[in-house]
Design a protein around this motif. Structure first.
Motif, short mmCIF file in Angstrom:
data_model
loop_
_atom_site.label_atom_id
_atom_site.label_comp_id
_atom_site.label_asym_id
_atom_site.label_seq_id
_atom_site.Cartn_x
_atom_site.Cartn_y
_atom_site.Cartn_z
N VAL A 178 -5.15 -0.82 -1.28
CA VAL A 178 -4.82 0.04 -0.51
C VAL A 178 -3.19 0.23 -0.71
O VAL A 178 -2.47 -0.99 -0.66
N ARG A 179 -2.89 1.44 -0.47
CA ARG A 179 -1.23 1.69 -0.23
C ARG A 179 -0.95 1.93 1.04
O ARG A 179 -1.41 3.15 1.42
N ASN A 180 -0.12 1.29 1.77
CA ASN A 180 0.13 1.58 3.27
C ASN A 180 1.34 2.09 3.42
O ASN A 180 2.45 1.28 3.06
N LYS A 181 1.60 3.39 3.46
CA LYS A 181 2.97 4.03 3.69
C LYS A 181 3.72 3.56 5.08
O LYS A 181 3.21 3.55 6.09
N SER A 182 4.98 3.21 4.75
CA SER A 182 5.77 2.77 5.97
C SER A 182 5.97 3.95 7.04
O SER A 182 5.71 5.17 6.73
N TYR A 183 5.87 3.51 8.23
CA TYR A 183 6.19 4.41 9.16
C TYR A 183 7.83 4.65 9.64
O TYR A 183 7.74 5.32 10.65
N ASN A 184 8.62 3.89 9.08
CA ASN A 184 9.82 4.13 9.52
C ASN A 184 11.01 3.76 8.36
O ASN A 184 10.44 3.14 7.10
N LYS A 185 12.18 4.06 8.38
CA LYS A 185 12.96 3.92 7.10
C LYS A 185 13.45 2.43 6.78
O LYS A 185 14.23 2.17 5.88
N ILE A 186 13.16 1.46 7.72
CA ILE A 186 13.51 0.04 7.68
C ILE A 186 12.49 -0.59 6.82
O ILE A 186 12.91 -1.50 5.81
N LEU A 187 11.16 -0.29 7.04
CA LEU A 187 10.04 -1.14 6.44
C LEU A 187 9.68 -0.56 5.06
O LEU A 187 9.69 0.72 5.19
N ASP A 188 9.43 -1.39 4.18
CA ASP A 188 8.88 -0.67 3.02
C ASP A 188 7.51 -0.63 2.88
O ASP A 188 6.82 -1.01 3.86
N ASN A 189 6.99 0.22 2.01
CA ASN A 189 5.44 0.43 1.80
C ASN A 189 4.93 -0.94 1.41
O ASN A 189 5.46 -1.70 0.99
N HIS A 190 3.54 -1.17 1.86
CA HIS A 190 2.99 -2.30 1.83
C HIS A 190 1.56 -2.06 0.81
O HIS A 190 1.15 -0.95 0.92
N LEU A 191 1.55 -2.95 -0.11
CA LEU A 191 0.44 -2.75 -0.99
C LEU A 191 -0.67 -3.92 -0.46
O LEU A 191 -0.22 -4.99 -0.57
N TYR A 192 -1.90 -3.46 -0.21
CA TYR A 192 -2.88 -4.64 0.17
C TYR A 192 -3.66 -4.76 -1.26
O TYR A 192 -4.15 -3.91 -1.87
N MET A 193 -3.73 -6.12 -1.58
CA MET A 193 -4.26 -6.54 -2.98
C MET A 193 -5.50 -7.52 -2.66
O MET A 193 -5.39 -8.36 -1.86
N GLU A 194 -6.45 -7.45 -3.78
CA GLU A 194 -7.45 -8.30 -3.83
C GLU A 194 -7.86 -8.97 -5.13
O GLU A 194 -7.42 -8.29 -6.03
N LEU A 195 -8.03 -10.23 -5.03
CA LEU A 195 -8.63 -11.09 -6.28
C LEU A 195 -10.21 -11.22 -6.16
O LEU A 195 -10.39 -11.94 -4.95
N ASP A 196 -10.93 -10.47 -6.93
CA ASP A 196 -12.22 -10.90 -6.99
C ASP A 196 -12.44 -12.49 -7.60
O ASP A 196 -12.56 -12.44 -8.57
N LEU A 197 -13.10 -13.24 -6.82
CA LEU A 197 -13.23 -14.48 -6.98
C LEU A 197 -14.48 -14.88 -8.04
O LEU A 197 -14.69 -15.66 -8.50
N ASP A 198 -15.36 -13.77 -7.78
CA ASP A 198 -16.58 -13.80 -8.84
C ASP A 198 -16.41 -13.18 -10.15
O ASP A 198 -17.45 -12.91 -10.81
N ALA A 199 -15.23 -12.55 -10.36
CA ALA A 199 -14.91 -11.81 -11.65
C ALA A 199 -14.74 -12.60 -12.87
O ALA A 199 -14.67 -12.03 -13.78
#
Length: 200
Positions: A178-199
């Motif tokens: 998921v890419r979570n877009k920032s809601y103000n000019k101070i904070l950066d956009n954040h990326l939610y990342m996952e590692l599949d431990l069964d992969a």
């Protein structure tokens, strides 16, 4: 070198590491205009608090007697269990403004852990020890713990502009979900990342 469970006595060295894991967000939420310095707050909460910043939720990387890395982990239950302590500590030091900023940040940019997932945060390495594989070793250590605890995924959030961290996570097999877009000019956009431990 050793990766070990953090202790309250690590607070002086661990507090600045936690701050370095997200200085822009910390400065935004915990405004120095309305409370103690962020460094003092994090050191105190690491040593004695029940918040998400407590040593109880952290491991540290120790090198020649010095703490040079930090990493915290939560699942849905343990993350939720810090909610009231977080709110009390923030309100006591930074007032209602800090609570509102923190809640919006978590709701909009950094999501709570989902089921079957061990969430990693406060991943930080002392500046003079970066580029030596410390962060990767801490993440691999947590991946082994997660497998032993029967979690399916490791997850984390990273500021989109943090290119060095993003590159490492991608090299280790984390995928952007998921890419979570920032809601103000101070904070950066954040990326939610996952590692599949069964992969594997």
């Amino acid at each position: 070198m050793a990766i070990r469970i953090a202790q309250s006595s690590d607070s002086i060295q661990a507090g600045p590491l936690i701050y370095s894991s997200g200085p822009v967000a910390f400065e935004y939420i915990f405004s120095r205009k309305h409370g103690p310095t962020i460094g003092d707050f994090l050191v105190a909460e690491f040593a004695h608090g029940a918040t998400m910043f407590s040593h109880r939720h952290h491991h540290v990387y120790e090198l020649e007697g010095d703490v040079v890395g930090s990493i915290a982990s939560f699942d849905a239950s343990s993350h939720g269990g810090t909610f009231l302590a977080n709110a009390r500590a923030i309100f006591r030091h930074y007032g209602l403004r800090g609570i509102v900023k923190g809640l919006i940040f978590e709701l909009r940019l950094v999501k709570a852990p989902r089921k079957a997932c061990l969430y990693l945060c406060h991943i930080a390495v002392r500046e003079d020890c970066r580029g030596k594989g410390v962060a990767a070793q801490m993440i691999n250590f947590m991946a082994a713990k997660a497998r032993g605890g029967h979690y399916r995924y490791l997850s984390l959030d990273v500021a989109e502009q943090n290119s060095n961290a993003l590159r490492l996570y991608e090299q280790m097999g984390f995928k952007v979900r998921v890419r979570n877009k920032s809601y103000n000019k101070i904070l950066d956009n954040h990326l939610y990342m996952e590692l599949d431990l069964d992969a594997d």
